[in-house]
Structures are given as structure tokens and as C-alpha cells.
Design an enzyme around this catalytic site. Structure first.
Site, PDB file in Angstrom:
ATOM      1  N   TYR A   6      11.876  32.826 -10.970  1.00 33.21           N
ATOM      2  CA  TYR A   6      12.227  31.549 -11.584  1.00 33.21           C
ATOM      3  C   TYR A   6      11.524  31.426 -12.938  1.00 33.21           C
ATOM      4  O   TYR A   6      10.289  31.470 -13.013  1.00 33.21           O
ATOM      5  CB  TYR A   6      11.826  30.369 -10.693  1.00 33.21           C
ATOM      6  CG  TYR A   6      12.567  30.305  -9.366  1.00 33.21           C
ATOM      7  CD1 TYR A   6      13.721  31.049  -9.128  1.00 33.21           C
ATOM      8  CD2 TYR A   6      12.113  29.485  -8.339  1.00 33.21           C
ATOM      9  CE1 TYR A   6      14.396  30.976  -7.915  1.00 33.21           C
ATOM     10  CE2 TYR A   6      12.787  29.403  -7.131  1.00 33.21           C
ATOM     11  CZ  TYR A   6      13.917  30.157  -6.917  1.00 33.21           C
ATOM     12  OH  TYR A   6      14.578  30.091  -5.722  1.00 33.21           O
ATOM     13  N   TRP A  34      13.409  25.865  -8.589  1.00 35.90           N
ATOM     14  CA  TRP A  34      14.410  26.698  -9.259  1.00 35.90           C
ATOM     15  C   TRP A  34      15.121  25.862 -10.333  1.00 35.90           C
ATOM     16  O   TRP A  34      15.468  24.700 -10.096  1.00 35.90           O
ATOM     17  CB  TRP A  34      15.421  27.202  -8.232  1.00 35.90           C
ATOM     18  CG  TRP A  34      16.581  27.956  -8.795  1.00 35.90           C
ATOM     19  CD1 TRP A  34      16.538  29.022  -9.641  1.00 35.90           C
ATOM     20  CD2 TRP A  34      17.975  27.716  -8.531  1.00 35.90           C
ATOM     21  NE1 TRP A  34      17.811  29.467  -9.925  1.00 35.90           N
ATOM     22  CE2 TRP A  34      18.724  28.690  -9.258  1.00 35.90           C
ATOM     23  CE3 TRP A  34      18.663  26.788  -7.756  1.00 35.90           C
ATOM     24  CZ2 TRP A  34      20.115  28.735  -9.227  1.00 35.90           C
ATOM     25  CZ3 TRP A  34      20.045  26.849  -7.722  1.00 35.90           C
ATOM     26  CH2 TRP A  34      20.762  27.809  -8.443  1.00 35.90           C
TER      27      TRP A  34
END
Length: 334
Positions: A54, A21
Site C-alpha cells: 500500500y 488501502w
């Protein structure tokens, strides 16, 4: 590296998990991202966590490319579904049957694998009947596209309801992925006890509080150049809540404890979350390979009761503990 069972299952994962992330496809170049993944493998990390949202699916692609040519059976690959992806149309979000079944296929293609070990609901979807969501997840498991299912940031009541439906459908809901650190303890009063009862483990994100628990942010001083707090691609937004002077002052009180143990403050922070018996793994990210190696060294560190008490004393009342802070959007994000 040490390994722990994930929930009430026979699946073992590395207690340090590499997550991408805010890094892959966003903060760092692809070559550096690949170097970080390879550093994780060299450190004994076998578990990798990502999500379709993401970098709007790019992070999955980068991770898949970085893991290419690795023995698939030696890895545990996790991904998630819920947040808007792709063109972000009206059905490109949430936990409807349509979005789940389309999203798993996209994730597998980008990751370059036939299955993921864990498929997770990235948040709770208040606009889709839970029965629809859990039936779709069960079908993903039965199709062989995922081995187990998990969730992220669900409340104790949501976990209980989801677990009951999973049991009826004969699939295993074995994990929850919440934020958890010395500074963010909102799962301790309700989520952890409920999870322990149900056989659900925590896979925790942000154990270093977005880098604040490294001690590099000082009260009254500008964020270091190149740090997450100075990042304009999303990092600064993610960390802003921790950058209060009273928090940063409390964090500086952890330095003597880390020094006494001969470890870094980041290693202390990661080791701290792993003392919780309901935590199976701590997700760490990195923008440089040396960060991966350093974080991985937290595996196996055991902190005494005295040290845990001193950490509580140093942090004081700046830690967030309100269970109500575990929440999903009331409406699907656009």
C-alpha cells in the site's frame, strides 16, 4: 464494538477493522490519516489491516506512527506480502522464501512493532512452490514475528492445500481476506463452505463496494467531487467496475430499507456482510474521521431474514456470483 474469534483460534478481533488501502500515504495527508486511526480507536476498533504494497510501504509507516504510544497488547495488527515493493526488483515480489523473510522485517520496522498478529499472503503465487511459501510463513511464526498466518483472495482449492501444509508444519492458517459485499458475492458458493470446514474465517474488504453502496453515485450523473471515483491516484481504477447504470439503479433501491432501519446505506452494507457466520470482520477505510465513526456504528446491527430477502430483491442479478472471479495473477506482477 463487538468482537469475534478469527478462524479456529483463540484470537478475538473487532468485527469492524480499520484498513488503510488507497488512503494512508496516498489519498489523505498524514495528519488526517492519524485522526482517522484515533477515531477508530475511540470507536472501539482494535484491529488494523495494512500491507507492504500500500503506497509502496508508506501506508505501513503512517499506520505505525499513528498507533505509536498505544498499548500493543490491546491491538491486533495485520499486514500482507506478495505485491511488488521498494525498487520492485525481480525478487521484490511474490511469496518466495527470500521475499517473505525480508518483507516481514521491513513491515515490522515500519509498523514500529516486534510482531504482527496476522501475516497474510496477499495473493497466491503460482511461480513459487506452495511448500516453500508455507515453510517460510511457518518460520516467521516460529521466530515470533507473527502469531498467525492468513491469505487473501485464495480459491477454495488453494485454501485446502495451504491449510493441509500449515497443519503439517504445526502453524495456524486461520483467515482469508476476500472482497465481499452485496454486489460481490463470489466467495459464497465455494470459498465460504470450504473455509467453514477448515476453520478459516473471512476478513472481508470493500464491504461498501468502494463507496458505491453508500448511494452517493447516481446513474447518469458525474461522480461527486472528492469521491473515490474522482480520485486519480488509484481510487477511480478500483471502483470503475461498479459504476454501471444498472448497478447504481439497483443500489438506489436499498435506500428505503436503510431509512426504515434508521441507519445509513453504508452501515447497512457493512452490517450485511457481518450477517455471514463465516465473516469475522469487515475492513472499512476512511478519508475523514467522521466516516470511521459512522462505519463503526454498524457493529452489532443484526438484520432480520425479511430484511435480507428485501436486499436480495433490490440488488437483483447485478451482483457478481461467479466463483471463477476469485483469482490471483498467473504470473508475478512486475
Amino acid at each position: 464494538m463487538e468482537f469475534r474469534y478469527l478462524g479456529n483460534s483463540g484470537l478475538k478481533i473487532s468485527e469492524i477493522i480499520y484498513g488503510n488501502w488507497l488512503t494512508h500515504g496516498s489519498q489523505v495527508e498524514n495528519d488526517t490519516a492519524t485522526e482517522c486511526v484515533h477515531a477508530a480507536l475511540d470507536a472501539g476498533i482494535t484491529t488494523f489491516d495494512t500491507a507492504d504494497a500500500y503506497a509502496n510501504t508508506v501506508a505501513e509507516q503512517v499506520l505505525g506512527d499513528a498507533l505509536k504510544n498505544q498499548r500493543r497488547a490491546s491491538l491486533e495488527i495485520f499486514t500482507k506480502v506478495y505485491w511488488p515493493t521498494g525498487p520492485k526488483g525481480h525478487n521484490d515480489v511474490g511469496l518466495s522464501r527470500k521475499h517473505i523473510l525480508e518483507s516481514i522485517d521491513g513491515s515490522l520496522q515500519r509498523l514500529g512493532t516486534d510482531y504482527v498478529d496476522l501475516y497474510q499472503a496477499h495473493r497466491y503465487d503460482h511461480e513459487t512452490p506452495l511448500e516453500e511459501t508455507m515453510q517460510a510463513f511457518a518460520d516467521v511464526v516460529r521466530s515470533g514475528k507473527a502469531l498467525y498466518i492468513g491469505v487473501s483472495e485464495w480459491t477454495a482449492d488453494q485454501l485446502r492445500a495451504g491449510h493441509a501444509l500449515a497443519k503439517e508444519l504445526n502453524v495456524q492458517l486461520i483467515s482469508n481476506q476476500p472482497q465481499y459485499s452485496m454486489l460481490w458475492r463470489v466467495i459464497e458458493k465455494q470459498v465460504v463452505p470450504t473455509s467453514g470446514e477448515l476453520g478459516i474465517s473471512q476478513i472481508v474488504w470493500s464491504p461498501v463496494a468502494q463507496g458505491v453502496l453508500t448511494g452517493k453515485y447516481r446513474p447518469g450523473q458525474q461522480a461527486p467531487e472528492g469521491s473515490r471515483a474522482a480520485d486519480t491516484k488509484g481510487g477511480a481504477d478500483a471502483i470503475r467496475g461498479f459504476l454501471r447504470d444498472e448497478v447504481l439503479t439497483a443500489v438506489q433501491g436499498l435506500q428505503p430499507i436503510a431509512d426504515e432501519l434508521g441507519i445509513t446505506m453504508a452501515q447497512l452494507a457493512v452490517a450485511w456482510v457481518l450477517q455471514n457466520q463465516n465473516v469475522s470482520g469487515a475492513i472499512v477505510g476512511a478519508s475523514r474521521p467522521e466516516q470511521v465513526r459512522s462505519n463503526a456504528a454498524a457493529a452489532g446491527i443484526r438484520l432480520s431474514g425479511d430484511i435480507m430477502g428485501r436486499i436480495d430483491e433490490a440488488v437483483g442479478d447485478v451482483a457478481q456470483t461467479d466463483p471463477a472471479l476469485t483469482a490471483s495473477p498467473a504470473r508475478r506482477p512486475a
